[in-house]
Write an enzyme that holds these catalytic residues in place. Structure first.
Site, PDB file in Angstrom:
ATOM      1  CE  LYS A 286      -3.864  -2.445   2.104  1.00  0.00           C
ATOM      2  NZ  LYS A 286      -4.682  -2.778   3.284  1.00  0.00           N
TER       3      LYS A 286
ATOM      4  CD  GLN B 104      -3.498  -4.337   6.508  1.00  0.00           C
ATOM      5  OE1 GLN B 104      -3.597  -3.324   5.821  1.00  0.00           O
ATOM      6  NE2 GLN B 104      -3.970  -5.494   6.099  1.00  0.00           N
TER       7      GLN B 104
ATOM      8  CG  ASP C 259      -9.444   0.142   5.105  1.00  0.00           C
ATOM      9  OD1 ASP C 259      -9.414  -0.376   3.974  1.00  0.00           O
ATOM     10  OD2 ASP C 259      -8.546  -0.013   5.962  1.00  0.00           O
TER      11      ASP C 259
HETATM   12  N1  GUN Z   1      -6.898  -6.738   6.374  1.00  0.00           N
HETATM   13  C1  GUN Z   1      -7.258  -7.507   5.317  1.00  0.00           C
HETATM   14  N2  GUN Z   1      -7.819  -6.759   4.345  1.00  0.00           N
HETATM   15  C2  GUN Z   1      -7.822  -5.494   4.793  1.00  0.00           C
HETATM   16  C3  GUN Z   1      -8.271  -4.258   4.232  1.00  0.00           C
HETATM   17  O1  GUN Z   1      -8.811  -4.166   3.115  1.00  0.00           O
HETATM   18  N3  GUN Z   1      -8.077  -3.163   5.013  1.00  0.00           N
HETATM   19  C4  GUN Z   1      -7.513  -3.231   6.245  1.00  0.00           C
HETATM   20  N4  GUN Z   1      -7.404  -2.112   6.925  1.00  0.00           N
HETATM   21  N5  GUN Z   1      -7.097  -4.346   6.784  1.00  0.00           N
HETATM   22  C5  GUN Z   1      -7.251  -5.472   6.059  1.00  0.00           C
END
Ligand code: GUN
Length: 296
Positions: free
Chosen positions: A53, A97, A120
């Site tokens: 990311k 995350q 998100d």
């Molecule tokens: N953990 C697994 N997929 C995601 C996601 O799309 N966003 C976040 N913040 N954590 C995750």
């Protein structure tokens, strides 16, 4: 039938090109979109997602504010980091995350993020807005899947979509987006989960199967009808002594066998994953556009 690849990498590249133009416009106005990134603990998969990311931010000219916290972080310490990012005008979006270590309450942490920075789309306010069709940040994986289908001419309207998995991140929001009265939705939606006695009964009737169970071989060839579209959200590490890392990534779908029956199929890796990251960039750029508009 032999399936065409629904190539997330190339679709993501198309969207990133569109985003780059928007970032150039914003930067010309003195606004650099910024993403606050928070990773708690040592989960190896989370580390590699967060690195990907941040790399995407750098490639698009976004600013990222990296916060890597130890596994024993207290709720108060996490709250302090989120509050700082909430208050920082250079940070337009915040990515926390998941999953979090056990001592941290996921709902409390996600609710501490300001909804205007919740790129998100996990804050209850954004989930509620999405549910009733108001303007909201859409969760990245579900939104990425809809973009993939739309950009490769696969209609959802009138289709029967069967989702396997009911997580807050994928299954539940995707079901809601697919059933919206919208060109990217208007599907008939079935959601299967661990309480479903016979998943195959449902998946065999699906025009679109979305596997988001987090388990390899959840979807086998005898579970899909000829010509179905198959989207694999799974990212599972399986031991592989022939790899330097000691593992390889597989999805939830038996790719070899199912691709002989499906019309379209997403690979793992290179399918849904790049779309998730790209839609996070999309939401961050949108957050910056809104903040810049509000500041005028
Ligand atoms: N953990 C697994 N997929 C995601 C996601 O799309 N966003 C976040 N913040 N954590 C995750």
């Amino acid at each position: 039938m032999s399936a065409a690849l629904l190539d997330g990498k190339s679709i993501a590249a198309e969207i990133r090109t569109e985003l780059a133009a928007e970032v150039t416009r914003l930067r010309a106005r003195g606004v650099t979109p910024g993403l606050g990134v928070v990773l708690v603990g040592d989960d190896p998969a989370s580390h590699s997602y967060v690195t990907a990311k941040e790399r995407a931010c750098a490639e698009l000219g976004l600013h990222s504010d990296d916060n890597r916290l130890p596994a024993d972080t207290t709720p108060e310490a996490l709250r302090a980091v989120l509050d700082r990012l909430n208050a920082d005008p250079a940070v337009h979006g915040i990515l926390l995350q998941l999953p979090l270590p056990r001592q941290l309450d996921e709902t409390a942490a996600l609710t501490a993020i300001r909804p205007e920075k919740d790129v998100d789309g996990f804050h209850p306010v954004n989930i509620g807005r999405m549910l009733v069709g108001q303007d909201a940040f859409l969760p990245c994986t579900p939104h990425g899947i809809l973009q993939m289908l739309a950009r490769r001419g696969i209609p959802t309207a009138g289709a029967h979509a069967v989702i396997v998995g009911r997580s807050n991140i994928v299954g539940k929001p995707l079901a809601n987006l697919l059933l919206r009265k919208d060109p990217l939705g208007n599907a008939t939606v079935t959601v299967c989960h661990t309480g479903t006695p016979d998943i195959a009964v449902h998946t065999r009737r699906a025009d679109i199967v979305i596997a988001a169970a987090g388990r390899p071989n959840t979807i086998r060839a005898d579970m899909v009808k000829e010509g179905a579209v198959v989207v694999d959200v799974g990212v599972n590490r399986v031991p592989d002594a022939s790899r330097k890392s000691g593992y390889r990534l597989v999805g939830d779908v038996d790719f070899e066998a199912v691709s002989r029956k499906a019309s379209f199929i997403t690979p793992v890796p290179g399918g849904v994953g790049p779309m998730t990251i790209t839609m996070l960039m999309y939401n961050t750029v949108q957050a910056a556009v809104r903040a810049a508009g509000a500041a005028e």
